[in-house]
Scaffold this motif. Sequence first.
Motif, PDB file in Angstrom:
ATOM      1  N   SER A   2       0.836  -1.205   0.000  1.00 26.54           N
ATOM      2  CA  SER A   2       0.000   0.000   0.000  1.00 26.54           C
ATOM      3  C   SER A   2       0.867   1.249   0.000  1.00 26.54           C
ATOM      4  O   SER A   2       1.890   1.311   0.682  1.00 26.54           O
ATOM      5  CB  SER A   2      -0.908   0.008   1.240  1.00 26.54           C
ATOM      6  OG  SER A   2      -1.750  -1.123   1.250  1.00 26.54           O
ATOM      7  N   VAL A   3       0.452   2.232  -0.791  1.00 26.98           N
ATOM      8  CA  VAL A   3       1.151   3.512  -0.828  1.00 26.98           C
ATOM      9  C   VAL A   3       0.175   4.589  -0.366  1.00 26.98           C
ATOM     10  O   VAL A   3      -0.901   4.767  -0.958  1.00 26.98           O
ATOM     11  CB  VAL A   3       1.670   3.823  -2.247  1.00 26.98           C
ATOM     12  CG1 VAL A   3       2.326   5.197  -2.270  1.00 26.98           C
ATOM     13  CG2 VAL A   3       2.661   2.751  -2.695  1.00 26.98           C
ATOM     14  N   TYR A   4       0.539   5.300   0.679  1.00 26.17           N
ATOM     15  CA  TYR A   4      -0.336   6.322   1.232  1.00 26.17           C
ATOM     16  C   TYR A   4       0.062   7.686   0.689  1.00 26.17           C
ATOM     17  O   TYR A   4       1.243   7.998   0.520  1.00 26.17           O
ATOM     18  CB  TYR A   4      -0.244   6.317   2.764  1.00 26.17           C
ATOM     19  CG  TYR A   4      -0.844   5.071   3.373  1.00 26.17           C
ATOM     20  CD1 TYR A   4      -2.187   5.009   3.713  1.00 26.17           C
ATOM     21  CD2 TYR A   4      -0.065   3.941   3.592  1.00 26.17           C
ATOM     22  CE1 TYR A   4      -2.749   3.865   4.264  1.00 26.17           C
ATOM     23  CE2 TYR A   4      -0.608   2.785   4.140  1.00 26.17           C
ATOM     24  CZ  TYR A   4      -1.953   2.756   4.469  1.00 26.17           C
ATOM     25  OH  TYR A   4      -2.503   1.620   5.001  1.00 26.17           O
ATOM     26  N   THR A   5      -0.944   8.501   0.406  1.00 26.27           N
ATOM     27  CA  THR A   5      -0.726   9.843  -0.115  1.00 26.27           C
ATOM     28  C   THR A   5      -1.357  10.862   0.824  1.00 26.27           C
ATOM     29  O   THR A   5      -2.160  10.516   1.693  1.00 26.27           O
ATOM     30  CB  THR A   5      -1.347   9.993  -1.518  1.00 26.27           C
ATOM     31  OG1 THR A   5      -2.777   9.921  -1.400  1.00 26.27           O
ATOM     32  CG2 THR A   5      -0.849   8.894  -2.449  1.00 26.27           C
ATOM     33  N   LEU A   6      -1.012  12.112   0.614  1.00 29.57           N
ATOM     34  CA  LEU A   6      -1.556  13.177   1.450  1.00 29.57           C
ATOM     35  C   LEU A   6      -3.066  13.289   1.318  1.00 29.57           C
ATOM     36  O   LEU A   6      -3.745  13.726   2.253  1.00 29.57           O
ATOM     37  CB  LEU A   6      -0.897  14.511   1.085  1.00 29.57           C
ATOM     38  CG  LEU A   6       0.598  14.634   1.415  1.00 29.57           C
ATOM     39  CD1 LEU A   6       1.154  15.936   0.886  1.00 29.57           C
ATOM     40  CD2 LEU A   6       0.833  14.538   2.923  1.00 29.57           C
ATOM     41  N   ARG A   7      -3.612  12.875   0.187  1.00 31.41           N
ATOM     42  CA  ARG A   7      -5.061  12.943  -0.019  1.00 31.41           C
ATOM     43  C   ARG A   7      -5.827  12.013   0.919  1.00 31.41           C
ATOM     44  O   ARG A   7      -7.016  12.204   1.154  1.00 31.41           O
ATOM     45  CB  ARG A   7      -5.401  12.608  -1.472  1.00 31.41           C
ATOM     46  CG  ARG A   7      -4.962  13.657  -2.480  1.00 31.41           C
ATOM     47  CD  ARG A   7      -5.515  13.367  -3.863  1.00 31.41           C
ATOM     48  NE  ARG A   7      -5.032  12.078  -4.359  1.00 31.41           N
ATOM     49  CZ  ARG A   7      -3.871  11.914  -4.996  1.00 31.41           C
ATOM     50  NH1 ARG A   7      -3.079  12.959  -5.212  1.00 31.41           N
ATOM     51  NH2 ARG A   7      -3.514  10.722  -5.428  1.00 31.41           N
ATOM     52  N   GLN A   8      -5.125  11.010   1.462  1.00 30.89           N
ATOM     53  CA  GLN A   8      -5.764  10.069   2.370  1.00 30.89           C
ATOM     54  C   GLN A   8      -5.688  10.521   3.829  1.00 30.89           C
ATOM     55  O   GLN A   8      -6.185   9.828   4.710  1.00 30.89           O
ATOM     56  CB  GLN A   8      -5.106   8.691   2.234  1.00 30.89           C
ATOM     57  CG  GLN A   8      -5.307   8.051   0.879  1.00 30.89           C
ATOM     58  CD  GLN A   8      -4.373   6.882   0.655  1.00 30.89           C
ATOM     59  OE1 GLN A   8      -3.243   7.028   0.221  1.00 30.89           O
ATOM     60  NE2 GLN A   8      -4.864   5.694   0.967  1.00 30.89           N
TER      61      GLN A   8
END
Length: 301
Positions: A2-8
């Motif tokens: 999983s790659v987390y982004t600032l949008r999450q």
Amino acid sequence: MSVYTLRQAEPMHIKTQDGVFLNGHLFKPTGQDQYPLMIFVNGSGITPYEMDLEEEQFYFCRTLVKGCIDEGFALLLVNKRGVGSSEGTWKTQSFYDRAEDMRDIILSMRKRIDIDEHQISVMGHSQGGWIVQLLASRYPDLLKSSLSIAGPAYSVKEQILDNLDSNLIMKGNVRSAKWLRPINQLSFTLYQLLSKVLKVGYLSRILDYDARTIIPSIAVPIYFAFAENDELVPLEKNEPLARELLSQISVPYKVNISPGVNHSFARAERYQTWDKIDWKASLELVDLIRDFCRWTKANFR
């Protein structure tokens, strides 16, 4: 993976006691009404945590997010003063000032209904490790556990001297490092004496700091993580000193050495330059975050 982004994440703007707003992002697991919380304390320099999540060649904060979320912890990333869109400037702050800012952040997060106020921990890398040590010694009633990642166990002056030595050695100037160290040491000693009466530059505000005076007073369970091939915080100097100082505290502690990694926990040989290193998180960094989270959950309820 999983790659987390600032949008999450939830954008945060946290006000300090002197009215400065610090920006951050809160990442939360799903399926829970209330979460234990990890707060990350960044190190020296001007790189915002956003770069770690937006730029491919950065990885540290991205690894922290995934590790904490996988273990059921929320994670707050926050920029210090003057970094990213945080107001103010870190250049006029001492380590004690930075610790005060982190205390304000902790107090703010304790007010949220989705955060378990009795399950807040801090983790910091490099200079952030020094700040974590300070927090663990000054605010035991606010914290559940603490993690110092490559945080020195000695003084700022010694760390700077070791840093200068490493820079020369990495450029192939081993002999220069040996004969320049006494000169550099004298220069910083004189600057340190001047700084007691006149603050000139950022270093004048932190050069007197020595972790030897702080670690024995730590009152929060603490995990010290060192890197085998750390070019900035030499293992051979800091790991035995940390163990000696930690033997004086009355709370649980753990010391871990990650093999084969440098100061940034990337796979590297000692003094290997970044143009020859693969810019990605090592399995050792992944394992470290997982182990700290599980150590916290298993021992400090």
